[in-house]
Design a protein around this motif. Structure first.
Motif, PDB file in Angstrom:
ATOM      1  N   UNK A  96       0.831  -1.204   0.000  1.00 61.74           N
ATOM      2  CA  UNK A  96       0.000   0.000   0.000  1.00 61.74           C
ATOM      3  C   UNK A  96       0.869   1.258   0.000  1.00 61.74           C
ATOM      4  N   UNK A  97       2.127   1.147   0.432  1.00 59.41           N
ATOM      5  CA  UNK A  97       3.042   2.287   0.457  1.00 59.41           C
ATOM      6  C   UNK A  97       3.572   2.626  -0.931  1.00 59.41           C
ATOM      7  N   UNK A  98       3.389   1.715  -1.888  1.00 54.50           N
ATOM      8  CA  UNK A  98       3.943   1.885  -3.230  1.00 54.50           C
ATOM      9  C   UNK A  98       2.921   2.320  -4.268  1.00 54.50           C
ATOM     10  N   UNK A  99       1.733   2.692  -3.833  1.00 52.58           N
ATOM     11  CA  UNK A  99       0.688   3.059  -4.787  1.00 52.58           C
ATOM     12  C   UNK A  99       0.055   4.397  -4.406  1.00 52.58           C
ATOM     13  N   UNK A 100      -0.523   5.100  -5.392  1.00 58.23           N
ATOM     14  CA  UNK A 100      -1.197   6.356  -5.073  1.00 58.23           C
ATOM     15  C   UNK A 100      -2.506   6.113  -4.309  1.00 58.23           C
ATOM     16  N   UNK A 101      -2.997   7.136  -3.675  1.00 56.39           N
ATOM     17  CA  UNK A 101      -4.270   7.058  -2.944  1.00 56.39           C
ATOM     18  C   UNK A 101      -5.379   6.556  -3.855  1.00 56.39           C
ATOM     19  N   UNK A 102      -6.294   5.825  -3.262  1.00 62.81           N
ATOM     20  CA  UNK A 102      -7.480   5.263  -3.920  1.00 62.81           C
ATOM     21  C   UNK A 102      -7.138   4.190  -4.954  1.00 62.81           C
ATOM     22  N   UNK A 103      -5.956   3.627  -4.869  1.00 63.50           N
ATOM     23  CA  UNK A 103      -5.599   2.514  -5.746  1.00 63.50           C
ATOM     24  C   UNK A 103      -6.309   1.254  -5.266  1.00 63.50           C
ATOM     25  N   UNK A 104      -6.301   0.254  -6.120  1.00 63.41           N
ATOM     26  CA  UNK A 104      -6.975  -1.006  -5.825  1.00 63.41           C
ATOM     27  C   UNK A 104      -5.988  -2.145  -6.023  1.00 63.41           C
ATOM     28  N   UNK A 105      -5.604  -2.808  -4.910  1.00 66.87           N
ATOM     29  CA  UNK A 105      -4.765  -4.001  -4.978  1.00 66.87           C
ATOM     30  C   UNK A 105      -5.720  -5.173  -5.159  1.00 66.87           C
ATOM     31  N   UNK A 106      -5.790  -5.666  -6.389  1.00 66.33           N
ATOM     32  CA  UNK A 106      -6.814  -6.623  -6.789  1.00 66.33           C
ATOM     33  C   UNK A 106      -6.246  -8.030  -6.947  1.00 66.33           C
ATOM     34  N   UNK A 107      -7.066  -8.998  -6.610  1.00 67.04           N
ATOM     35  CA  UNK A 107      -6.707 -10.407  -6.752  1.00 67.04           C
ATOM     36  C   UNK A 107      -6.846 -10.802  -8.225  1.00 67.04           C
ATOM     37  N   UNK A 108      -5.999 -10.229  -9.049  1.00 60.03           N
ATOM     38  CA  UNK A 108      -6.101 -10.453 -10.498  1.00 60.03           C
ATOM     39  C   UNK A 108      -5.735 -11.874 -10.907  1.00 60.03           C
ATOM     40  N   UNK A 167     -14.043  -6.608  -1.614  1.00 57.18           N
ATOM     41  CA  UNK A 167     -13.227  -5.434  -1.926  1.00 57.18           C
ATOM     42  C   UNK A 167     -13.288  -4.544  -0.688  1.00 57.18           C
ATOM     43  N   UNK A 168     -12.167  -4.452   0.014  1.00 56.71           N
ATOM     44  CA  UNK A 168     -12.086  -3.755   1.302  1.00 56.71           C
ATOM     45  C   UNK A 168     -11.522  -2.353   1.092  1.00 56.71           C
ATOM     46  N   UNK A 169     -12.136  -1.358   1.732  1.00 55.20           N
ATOM     47  CA  UNK A 169     -11.635   0.021   1.658  1.00 55.20           C
ATOM     48  C   UNK A 169     -10.894   0.349   2.938  1.00 55.20           C
ATOM     49  N   UNK A 170      -9.635   0.727   2.808  1.00 53.93           N
ATOM     50  CA  UNK A 170      -8.819   1.132   3.953  1.00 53.93           C
ATOM     51  C   UNK A 170      -8.748   2.652   3.969  1.00 53.93           C
ATOM     52  N   UNK A 171      -9.401   3.267   4.956  1.00 54.90           N
ATOM     53  CA  UNK A 171      -9.393   4.722   5.085  1.00 54.90           C
ATOM     54  C   UNK A 171      -8.084   5.149   5.751  1.00 54.90           C
ATOM     55  N   UNK A 172      -7.807   6.423   5.709  1.00 53.08           N
ATOM     56  CA  UNK A 172      -6.601   6.939   6.349  1.00 53.08           C
ATOM     57  C   UNK A 172      -5.998   8.037   5.509  1.00 53.08           C
ATOM     58  N   UNK A 173      -4.744   8.372   5.802  1.00 56.71           N
ATOM     59  CA  UNK A 173      -4.073   9.442   5.064  1.00 56.71           C
ATOM     60  C   UNK A 173      -3.912   9.096   3.588  1.00 56.71           C
ATOM     61  N   UNK A 174      -3.643   7.830   3.293  1.00 54.84           N
ATOM     62  CA  UNK A 174      -3.511   7.361   1.913  1.00 54.84           C
ATOM     63  C   UNK A 174      -4.481   6.203   1.699  1.00 54.84           C
ATOM     64  N   UNK A 175      -5.760   6.493   1.511  1.00 54.78           N
ATOM     65  CA  UNK A 175      -6.756   5.426   1.389  1.00 54.78           C
ATOM     66  C   UNK A 175      -6.535   4.569   0.148  1.00 54.78           C
ATOM     67  N   UNK A 176      -6.951   3.311   0.260  1.00 55.15           N
ATOM     68  CA  UNK A 176      -6.821   2.387  -0.855  1.00 55.15           C
ATOM     69  C   UNK A 176      -7.852   1.276  -0.715  1.00 55.15           C
ATOM     70  N   UNK A 177      -8.007   0.510  -1.784  1.00 50.43           N
ATOM     71  CA  UNK A 177      -8.865  -0.669  -1.808  1.00 50.43           C
ATOM     72  C   UNK A 177      -7.978  -1.896  -1.935  1.00 50.43           C
TER      73      UNK A 177
END
Length: 191
Positions: free
Chosen positions: A27-39, A67-77
């Motif tokens: 999650x530290x390597x992606x921009x906010x609101x990115x989606x780490x997907x089980x592709x 699909x889980x949303x992680x809120x915070x300073x740099x939110x992501x899915x």
């Protein structure tokens, strides 16, 4: 026409913030609101209803991918595996049933199936197990073996930060462990 252009620019802005990345991306390597997907469908082998026997009881575990949303300073899915359990006694009495009212917000079981460290040891596949009414302690359900139709779990210690004046203090003092209605080891078959 002006409204269409504004709408188009808004959609492009939203789409650029919702980039997809492989599941194992940090999650530290992606921009906010990115989606780490089980592709690669890595989680599919865990998903489903599993059944096993323990001391004459029937144990069910239902695992789902969300699909889980992680809120915070740099939110992501991020895709996550969550689960609930049902335990039926020998006489047919339902002792626990969290599957019928599956809790997507606070499930008892969640995790990724990815390596997890406990006390300095890394287990290749594990799920977090937060049994309800256990004073904020949790365990790891280590997946010691998994095939398309069988999964073997080993519960590793009750860890975490216990609440003060836990209702189980006396039991823990007498028995040295929490009264968790779940086996230390179980082989489950996919239903």
């Amino acid at each position: 026409m002006k409204n269409l252009i504004i709408l188009f620019l808004l959609l492009i802005t939203i789409k650029s913030h919702a980039q997809e990345y492989p599941l194992k991306t940090s999650a530290f390597d992606v921009p906010s609101y990115s989606y780490m997907k089980d592709t690669n469908n890595e989680y599919d082998k865990y998903i489903g209803l599993w059944k096993g026997n323990w001391n004459g009881k029937t144990v069910y575990i239902e695992l789902k991918k969300i699909k889980y949303f992680h809120a915070g300073n740099d939110p992501y899915y991020r895709d996550k595996v969550i689960g609930e359990r049902k335990i039926i006694a020998v006489d047919g009495t339902v002792e626990i049933d969290r599957i019928s009212n599956f809790d997507y917000q606070n499930p008892e079981i969640f995790g990724t199936g990815l390596p997890t460290g406990v006390n300095g040891v890394t287990y290749p596949n594990s799920l977090m197990f937060y049994p309800k009414n256990m004073c904020n302690v949790f365990a790891r359900l280590v997946v010691t073996n998994i095939t398309s139709n069988q999964m073997t779990l080993h519960m590793v210690g009750m860890l975490g930060h216990k609440k003060e004046n836990c209702i189980h203090d006396e039991y823990v003092q007498q028995h040295g462990e929490y009264p968790v209605n779940f086996p230390k080891d179980i082989v489950l078959t996919k239903q």
